[in-house]
Enzyme design. Structure first.
Site, short mmCIF file in Angstrom:
data_model
loop_
_atom_site.label_atom_id
_atom_site.label_comp_id
_atom_site.label_asym_id
_atom_site.label_seq_id
_atom_site.Cartn_x
_atom_site.Cartn_y
_atom_site.Cartn_z
N ALA A 1 0.82 -1.21 0.00
CA ALA A 1 0.00 0.00 0.00
C ALA A 1 0.85 1.26 0.00
CB ALA A 1 -0.91 0.00 1.23
N LYS A 2 2.07 1.16 0.45
CA LYS A 2 3.04 2.26 0.48
C LYS A 2 2.44 3.54 1.05
CE LYS A 2 6.07 0.28 -3.04
NZ LYS A 2 5.30 -0.86 -3.53
N ARG A 3 1.71 3.41 2.16
CA ARG A 3 1.10 4.56 2.79
C ARG A 3 2.12 5.36 3.59
NH1 ARG A 3 -2.46 2.66 -0.34
NH2 ARG A 3 -4.66 2.55 0.27
#
Lengths: 276, 276
Positions: A93-95
């Site tokens: 998700a690379k949040r």
């Protein structure tokens, strides 16, 4: 939701049981998927095809979000299905956001998966809400597999290092309080398999981090170049392939072709991870 | 979906029509929302309360994702409602991933909103799929409002600058091909309102970028410190407040209190943006 127990310890046990540290990315792209097969059906079919040889599946949140309002339900269903098949689930998700927002993201992904990828650009307080979630593995993006990763990650710092090495140092520091019985931290790092020298350097800079190594296969990363990532143990790295497995055959034999390609990669990695 | 026409030109027209460049962040946090009010109901109520004085609403994707499978449908409903109320919608998502994934994210957010926030850590090819979407505004995170933003964004480069100024230079370069009739680019930047000196420097480094300035109110940013952001025009910056408006009153009068606080901020900004 994220399982009980330290993530890296659960990963180490899974690698020991299956003998290979393979991760399969679930990137369900309707433009590449076999005709007439839906996103959930496709992902469940891939899970069935790889469950015997892979330890982790990595659903890519973007491809589910691109489905609109039904996408998040599909993501939840696929995560649940993979876990019931005995796989660990890493939500890609690379949040990364300010603390009050990061807490909401951490809650969202801890409800879905065993681990999640995050982006370091906003610094420690943007990631601490993930680190402090019991049982959640966190993979911090350090050096990515795409050509433009040089734009920011390779900028030269005042001390002569590229930026990504500074970020690697932060990941090592942030992960120090989260080391499990396996000797590995639940704070890991993402390093593109397309950059073998950087993978080796990342290993030296983050000796306790599990290295997620995406980009095997379609993006050009080769398993034989990744041996140094395993120098601290067979569960210390997770090479990940997506398109080369998912779309090995785009017709009627997609499931058999995915199973065969995953088995081939698992065999290759078994040799690399044990020799590492 | 993203409206037709150049984003910055549509923004400039909206600022001219309303006389103030106010953005309201929609961060629906169940722990802070009035009791018995649902996420969609709350956001619609805030939209109604601020529609006369704000030009943009900025739903924070995290708070919708934290709602699980119904969250994405709620986000779509809130975006649609805000647009039918005459507001531009900026989805605060801070996405960033490799090109094949970035295309999926760009499709997901172009279907929802007029503009989106993105993270620069993965470089140009991770953002180009957003830049090339007709009509979509893109705000690249440059210098954020949180205390830990120094960890990575303020690292000193070989040329003596902090990293964020290098990123600002990239944003200026990337945005050059996307300048509208207003003289402003559809490639903007996120700069925390909590760092007034950095806001002024960002203005000099990115003369054509719309600066989204979050952190007004609860995070400590003050409108009177933001005048320089408007030196190239009244639509060249978007100060954004979230919690100070949404939770101005946490009881029965939440809607009236939000309307009053938004009107007060709009008045303050009218003075700042015209003087800028």
């Amino acid at each position: 939701m994220s399982g009980t127990g330290h993530f890296a310890d659960r990963l180490a046990a899974a690698v020991e049981a299956k003998g290979s540290p393979l991760c399969i990315g679930l990137d369900p792209d309707p433009a590449l998927m076999p005709e007439g097969v839906g996103v959930v059906e496709f992902c469940r079919g891939i899970v069935d095809a790889v469950a015997d040889v892979a330890v982790v599946v990595k659903p890519q949140s973007a491809f589910f979000e691109a489905q609109g309002p039904t996408g998040w339900a599909a993501l939840a269903e696929v995560c649940e299905y993979a876990r019931s098949a005995g796989l660990l689930v890493l939500a890609d998700a690379k949040r990364g956001d300010v603390p009050s927002t990061a807490r909401a993201y951490a809650a969202a992904f801890a409800a879905l998966a065993d681990a999640v990828t995050v982006n370091p650009y906003l610094g420690y307080d943007s990631l601490e809400p993930f680190f402090s979630r019991d049982g959640l593995g966190v993979f911090v993006v350090v050096k990515t597999s795409n050509p433009s990763s040089v734009d920011v990650q390779d900028v030269e710092l005042a001390d002569g290092r590229p930026l990504w090495q500074h970020v690697a140092g932060l990941v090592d520091l942030w992960g120090a309080d989260h080391v499990g019985e396996s000797g590995l931290s639940s704070v890991g790092a993402v390093v593109g398999a397309t950059f073998p020298r950087e993978v080796a350097e990342a290993r030296r800079l983050m000796p306790r981090a599990v290295l997620l190594l995406p980009g095997v296969g379609a993006q050009g990363g080769r398993t034989e170049d990744l041996a140094e990532a395993f120098s601290v143990g067979p569960a210390a790295a997770l090479p990940s392939a997506s398109r080369s497995v998912l779309y090995a055959d785009r017709g009627a034999h997609w499931q058999e072709a995915a199973a065969a390609e995953a088995a081939r990669l698992a065999d290759e990695l078994r040799a690399v991870a044990v020799a590492g």
